[in-house]
Write an enzyme that holds these catalytic residues in place. Sequence first.
Site, PDB file in Angstrom:
ATOM      1  N   GLY A 215      48.249   8.142  81.854  1.00  0.00           N
ATOM      2  CA  GLY A 215      49.430   8.801  82.412  1.00  0.00           C
ATOM      3  C   GLY A 215      50.686   8.124  81.887  1.00  0.00           C
ATOM      4  O   GLY A 215      50.619   7.366  80.912  1.00  0.00           O
TER       5      GLY A 215
ATOM      6  N   LYS B 162      41.874  15.157  73.097  1.00  0.00           N
ATOM      7  CA  LYS B 162      41.425  16.455  73.575  1.00  0.00           C
ATOM      8  C   LYS B 162      42.163  16.933  74.821  1.00  0.00           C
ATOM      9  O   LYS B 162      42.548  18.081  74.926  1.00  0.00           O
ATOM     10  CB  LYS B 162      39.926  16.397  73.857  1.00  0.00           C
ATOM     11  CG  LYS B 162      39.388  17.762  74.212  1.00  0.00           C
ATOM     12  CD  LYS B 162      37.991  17.947  73.750  1.00  0.00           C
ATOM     13  CE  LYS B 162      37.553  19.372  73.889  1.00  0.00           C
ATOM     14  NZ  LYS B 162      38.098  20.252  72.861  1.00  0.00           N
TER      15      LYS B 162
HETATM   16  C1  F6R Z   1      43.042  22.756  69.579  1.00  0.00           C
HETATM   17  C2  F6R Z   1      43.022  22.186  70.916  1.00  0.00           C
HETATM   18  C3  F6R Z   1      44.278  22.183  71.693  1.00  0.00           C
HETATM   19  C4  F6R Z   1      44.000  22.642  73.126  1.00  0.00           C
HETATM   20  C5  F6R Z   1      45.262  22.488  73.982  1.00  0.00           C
HETATM   21  C6  F6R Z   1      45.052  23.017  75.381  1.00  0.00           C
HETATM   22  O1  F6R Z   1      41.824  22.656  68.941  1.00  0.00           O
HETATM   23  O2  F6R Z   1      42.002  21.747  71.380  1.00  0.00           O
HETATM   24  O3  F6R Z   1      45.263  22.945  71.095  1.00  0.00           O
HETATM   25  O4  F6R Z   1      43.586  23.965  73.086  1.00  0.00           O
HETATM   26  O5  F6R Z   1      45.613  21.145  74.038  1.00  0.00           O
HETATM   27  O6  F6R Z   1      44.025  22.338  76.016  1.00  0.00           O
HETATM   28  P1  F6R Z   1      43.329  22.939  77.294  1.00  0.00           P
HETATM   29  O7  F6R Z   1      42.656  24.189  76.915  1.00  0.00           O
HETATM   30  O8  F6R Z   1      42.365  21.872  77.710  1.00  0.00           O
HETATM   31  O9  F6R Z   1      44.413  23.167  78.306  1.00  0.00           O
END
Ligand code: F6R
Length: 607
Positions: A102, A602
């Site tokens: 964070g 991620k």
């Molecule tokens: C691209 C990727 C990112 C996520 C984005 C949103 O490969 O993984 O662009 O799609 O950070 O993440 P979520 O879907 O976890 O909110």
Amino acid sequence: MCGIIGYIGKEDSLPILIKGLKALEYRGYDSAGVVVLVDNKFEISKSVGQVKELEKLLKNKKSLNSHIGIGHTRWATHGAPSKSNSHPHYDCLNRVFVVHNGIIENYKELKRYLKKNGHKFKSETDTEIIPHLIESFLKKGKDFETALFYTLELIKGTYALAVIDVNNPEILYAAKLSSPLVIGVGNNENFLASDSSALIGRTKNVIYLNDGEIAKISKKNISIYNLKKKKIPLEIVSLEWNLEQAQKGDFPHFMLKEIFEGPEVVRSTYQGRINTKDGSVKLGGLEKVFDKLKKVKRILILACGTSYYAGLVGEYLFEEIAKIPTEVHFASEFRYRDKPFEKGTVVIAISQSGETADTLAALQKAKDNRLMTLGIVNTVGSTISRETIAGVYNHAGPEIGVASTKAFLSQITVLILMTMYLSTDKKLLKIISKELEKIPEKIEKILKQSKKIEKLAEKYKNYENFLFLGRRYNYPVALEGALKLKEVSYIHSEGYCAGEMKHGPIAMISPDFPTMAIVPQNGISKKMFSNLEEIKARKGPIFAIATEGDKEISSLANDVFFIPKTIELLEPLLTIIPLQLFAYYIGIKRGYDVDKPRNLAKSVTVE
Ligand code: F6R
């Protein structure tokens, strides 16, 4: 962003912490560290780079056989990736050890205050003020718990924290505010992790900490309090995911494994939700809001990255099939936008992790404006799934590769199901459901030709620029294909809707600037062909994704990859597969770690 792990129990903590950190590495991998306690002594180890570097370092050390420890894998925010900036951080007395995910927004003023009072800092991080603040309260005669509560009252920002006290190796403390943290409940042992994937194989029982909660965890007991020290009842949830889903199996990379899971992902997303005979759709997660949904006037989709591109497919679907005006916004922009809201608007947040900070903030804004909020989320129990009043889980299983692949497929499948759920066109519903049932088999057929894509990746791997073009449903696919390529191969790639090309991007076209054209045979393919003629006339190399049996395309494109025919609105489920494979193979051929691309993490839990 950053992974946290903690263990207290009967076993040697170090191997458990390392295994957990490896599972959490997708959250950040520029440095890692652990601290373990034994008999009021501590052993701390840190290293720059991936967790395997830390593991190497620890192999040369004699293990302490400790039963309590915390660990961290970092995605740098404050201070470069270095040993001194990596976690755990600790106080001047070497008593209080902290790992943090964070951002502490008021760390500068607190650091100034602490420095004035004689505290010595070893890092540039915001986190380091936490152990020092706890130390300052301990010095004033407070007990450890009170010192922790006082500290949490002072810090502003977001945190998931694991804290240990060298003087009390029987307790592991945790606290959460806007960053994810889950407690794994074991038998005579308990765990802490940023994400339940780190607990797979150890326990299936978890407690999701809520914002403003503090946990006191021993080998046998877990107590949770709010910031007012009031005890909160424990809510233990059982996890569905299994060990195999979180392992690579025979695949060299998670990214490839997850692309190859495509057929199963689509199937498990629609299975049990769709009646293929009449095309009717049942979405248990939306039942309680169904009456309100039937009256919806407008849909606002909020998401980031790949999830945003899935949302763009959703925009076409909701408008064309369900006839509901729909807008898609980058969550990071929406949160700061001064937008008038119309009554009857429903907000859909799309997120694989369910923890993306921008999406959460945008969702909060929608809630503050009294809009109904729904979620399309993959991670069960994640914050977005809990912060929305209803929603649909993706059922894609854990996605470990940092570049999102199977989540995109499942998000689009959920959007198709939601559209069908809201549509009254029975004839169309039948057609869609019949075709959707054939999609897994068609993806399989594409995957069987992965060697062809690999060969083409060899041919195209040395270009430094790429243009991705598509129209209508395949325009978001072009954007997502370009994102995949840049993420894992670091090739500059841009996605465009093909009609826009002549308004600027065509200036870039040259023999050194290839185009990936997504041109399946549908109502708009003739227009796409004209766009490709313009590229050919300027000697731009063309690689086309086209429908089997298309005879015209070979005269235009230098290379063609054929996919099976389907109805236009389902095309993204097929056209994205060769693009994901293309990005994967180019990334590998250029020698990169496609599962952990540079600079990325991620789960983007910071703004
Ligand atoms: C691209 C990727 C990112 C996520 C984005 C949103 O490969 O993984 O662009 O799609 O950070 O993440 P979520 O879907 O976890 O909110």
